[in-house]
Design an enzyme around this catalytic site. Structure first.
Site, PDB file in Angstrom:
ATOM      1  N   HIS A  50      -4.365   3.496  -5.177  1.00  0.00           N
ATOM      2  CA  HIS A  50      -3.578   4.668  -4.794  1.00  0.00           C
ATOM      3  C   HIS A  50      -2.409   4.892  -5.749  1.00  0.00           C
ATOM      4  CE1 HIS A  50      -2.629   7.660  -1.740  1.00  0.00           C
ATOM      5  NE2 HIS A  50      -1.353   7.321  -1.827  1.00  0.00           N
ATOM      6  N   HIS A  96      -4.048  12.871   1.949  1.00  0.00           N
ATOM      7  CA  HIS A  96      -3.563  11.968   2.996  1.00  0.00           C
ATOM      8  C   HIS A  96      -4.739  11.702   3.927  1.00  0.00           C
ATOM      9  CE1 HIS A  96       0.420  10.510   4.820  1.00  0.00           C
ATOM     10  NE2 HIS A  96       0.334  10.091   3.579  1.00  0.00           N
TER      11      HIS A  96
END
Length: 744
Positions: A50, A96
């Site tokens: 990430h 998200h």
């Protein structure tokens, strides 16, 4: 150097932090000792997928990121593009996904909050938001709950913060059953000479913590977002952050006010991995070390450990490097807005990332190795196999063309999204010119008499699955086409690349080929990628999502009074198609929804034709000749015509007798680089002559008027009947009216 290490570092602990044995060995080699528990957490956060992009970096470098209007490309919080008159647009899209599946309301809300912070961290006031949402099949037991939570979260945060949501996508597919996608986009306007970056400059300068207090919410969120899901998913709920849009609104105003004082040297929002990532990025980019004193961090929970403070993803927080003499002035601004302001550290010249807590040094690490020199992989990948061609004459034609069209406009994926966007404030700030439901959202540039920006977000995952290279090209081309269909000049794009597990060569192959396709299309269309996000490991129990490389783009309208809408045709206008006759039914929604088949290749994207046809359409709109325009995409010509008729409330009489090919391919084929234009009768001939002269293929289709969509003797449907089908699916599904609605 002795650093107390109270928690033993076991192989299980290393694995639970998402670090592979060879990565842990690299840590040992780097620091020459066993890391502390806090240091292990820091490495885990900075080296996960990430934050580090370790599986994708090699391929992202191949994308075009420069152009005459690009002020700031990838590597900062958001991309920055010149829009003339000393103004620029600042924008980015990011995912998200994992948090939104676990806790849909807060996951989606904090996704919106995070992307807004990325924009105003750069010094821009947010003016528009979009979101691209993918959910599982409608009759999956969790889908309705997830749709409800995500849409409420997006609306709850964006509406309260005060930014209009002007576009997006909502799609359903069984492949997202265990892994939904929430891709949030935001754009803001700033002065081109007042952009704020995250690179710290100067030794001995104060590092300042701004915004809300730090809690335990979101600890380990970035690491969770870099892992596949399994049956233990409910246990991950504490790693989802909680957002407060009103605090964020105060943070926006305080930051923009402070930026005008000249006090800010560097600024970075605290997103993934919180304080760790923001401090490391600021230091590493500026070739500086950072010393943090955690006892000075404002907290809202007692007895927080150094590990928790460093990895908390509490929302509405910023980190800044400040001009020392402006400290009191800066503090007064944040106190006025009811926010925390604390000096929590200093920049140093030793390239070390040092963290103090209760008088002890709990971390002392090489800052460059955490940041821009994190591990990078060249993962093995395998090309996707090509699908056999599917000639239209081998695809069954519908028994009833009208019923087939009603089925498409009333299906889960082609029906109206009004139920969704009516929960969003689309008009706040008072500058929205085109709302969701058209080709692109359009927002006026405040303070300018005629300038506006167009926004669109696009990808067709079924195409990418069938052919990642062509699917990647098509995502870019459709975004470019949607912006063009308003009359805007596409300026630049941001990418949000959602894929499964990159450790599987076939998934990595999808990623590599899609990025190659995106790059080729962006180069051909002069549409550089200026920011973006990669989300990998979107798998649950080994089942990957459809490959979903979302492309969001921004376009410039010098004079919004001449922009085109999809529903602004007038009675008596002529209807013209720009582009070739429909012929390609492979991977079409007709095939999927009417014939329940997923055969054939994705449509090929001829980038030369895209450019030629799009430039022609834009010139027609800018000359004030077009009354309405719509690009042709999923569902082909038939769905495009139906959408235009529903939007305008005016019928269309269409004659396809001169079309070359099978009628169902002419109507439902998904060939690319195509638009429908409506033009006043006295202008239509002139435009057709110009098209012919420019080598632009076109077809005269018919006339605007009446109250029905009539296509030869194949289709005759009153607009109201089309609308009833189009508008009813979503509310019926969400209210559970006759579970048949969900099983369509």
């Amino acid at each position: 150097m002795t650093i107390p290490n109270t928690i033993p570092i076991t192989p299980e602990l290393i694995a639970s932090h998402g670090l592979k044995p060879d990565e842990y060995q690299r840590i040992l080699d780097l620091i020459g000792r066993e890391p502390t528990f806090t240091e292990l957490g820091i490495f885990s956060a900075m080296w996960n997928e990430h934050c580090s992009y370790k599986s994708s970096k090699k391929w992202l470098r191949t994308l075009p990121t420069k152009g005459p209007r690009v002020i700031q490309g990838p590597g900062e919080n958001a991309g920055v593009v010149d829009i003339d008159d000393g103004d620029c647009v600042v924008f980015k899209m990011e995912s998200h996904n994992h948090p939104s599946y676990i806790e849909p309301y807060q996951g989606a809300a904090t996704g919106v909050g995070g992307i807004l912070r990325d924009v105003f961290t750069m010094g821009a006031r947010p003016i528009a938001a979009m979101n691209a949402l993918r959910f599982g099949e409608p009759d999956h037991p969790k889908t309705r709950h997830l749709v409800s939570g995500v849409v409420s979260g997006v609306g709850g945060y964006g509406n309260s913060f005060g930014v209009p949501t002007v576009g997006g996508e909502v799609e359903f597919d069984a492949r997202y059953n265990g892994n939904i996608l929430v891709n949030a986009f935001a754009a803001g306007i700033a002065k081109s000479n007042a952009i704020f970056l995250s690179e710290a400059k100067g030794v001995g300068l104060p590092v300042v913590y701004l915004g809300a207090k730090t809690g335990r919410d979101g600890v380990g969120g970035a690491t969770m977002a870099s892992a596949e899901f399994d049956e233990s998913i409910e246990e991950k709920r504490p790693t989802v952050q909680v957002g407060d849009p009103f605090t964020e609104k105060c943070l926006l105003e305080a930051c923009l006010e402070l930026m005008q004082t000249g006090a800010v040297i560097a600024i970075q929002d605290m997103g993934a991995a919180g304080l760790t990532c923001s401090a490391v990025e600021m230091g590493a980019k500026g070739d500086l070390g950072i010393l943090l004193e955690l006892d000075k961090v404002p907290v809202r929970e007692e007895r927080m450990t150094a590990y928790e403070m460093m990895l908390s993803e509490s929302q509405e927080r910023m980190l800044m490097v400040l001009q020392p003499e402006k400290e009191e002035e800066a503090k007064a601004i944040f106190v006025k807005w009811g926010l925390d302001f604390a000096i929590v550290g200093w920049t140093t010249d030793d390239l070390r990332f040092r963290v103090m807590h209760q008088g002890e040094e709990v971390a002392n690490l090489p800052i460059k190795d955490l940041g821009d020199q994190a591990p990078e992989y060249d993962r093995p990948w395998r090309e996707s196999g090509k699908r056999a061609p599917l000639p239209a004459n081998l695809v069954a034609a519908p028994e009833d063309y009208g019923q087939a069209l009603l089925q498409l406009v009333g299906s889960a994926n082609q029906s109206s999204r009004r139920w969704v966007y009516e929960q969003y404030d689309t008009l706040i700030q008072g500058n929205s010119l085109q709302l969701p439901g058209g080709d692109a959202g359009v927002v006026r540039v405040d303070g300018h008499p005629s300038k506006a920006l167009a926004f669109s977000s696009d990808v067709t995952p079924r195409y990418v699955e069938a052919d990642p290279f062509e699917g990647g090209k098509q995502a870019v081309a459709e975004c470019w086409r949607n912006i063009t269909a308003t009359g805007a000049e596409p300026l630049a794009a941001t990418d949000n690349l959602n894929f499964g597990n990159p450790e599987k060569p076939e998934i990595m192959g999808q990623f590599v080929e899609a990025v190659k396709g995106i790059g080729e299309a962006c180069r051909a269309l002069d549409f550089p990628i200026v920011s973006g996000n990669v989300s990998l490991y979107n798998e649950t129990n080994g089942v990957a999502i459809l490959p979903t490389p979302t492309i969001a783009g921004v376009g410039l309208l010098p004079d919004w009074s001449k922009m085109a809408r999809i529903g602004s045709a007038n009675d008596g206008d002529k209807v013209i198609m720009i582009g070739v006759d429909g012929s390609h039914l492979g991977q079409s929604v007709y095939l999927r929804d009417v014939l329940s088949s997923s055969e054939g290749p994705a449509p090929e994207v001829d980038l030369f034709a895209e450019r030629r046809n799009g430039d022609f359409v834009r010139s027609v709109i800018r000359n004030g000749q077009a009354t309405a325009c719509h690009d042709i995409s999923s569902g082909g010509l038939a769905v495009a015509l139906a959408e235009m008729a529903m939007a305008s409330g005016k019928g269309l009489t269409i004659d396809l007798s001169e079309g070359k090919g099978e009628p169902h391919a002419l109507l439902f084929g998904e060939d690319q680089a195509r638009y429908v234009l409506t033009l006043p009768a006295d202008v239509a001939d002139f435009v057709c002559v110009n098209a012919e002269g420019g080598g632009v293929p076109f077809r005269r289709l018919g006339t605007v008027g009446g109250t029905a969509l009539v296509v030869g003797d194949l289709i005759s449907l009153p607009i109201q009947q089309l609308r009833d089908a189009h508008e009813s699916w979503f509310p019926d599904f969400m209210e559970g009216r006759g579970e048949l609605a969900a099983a369509e």
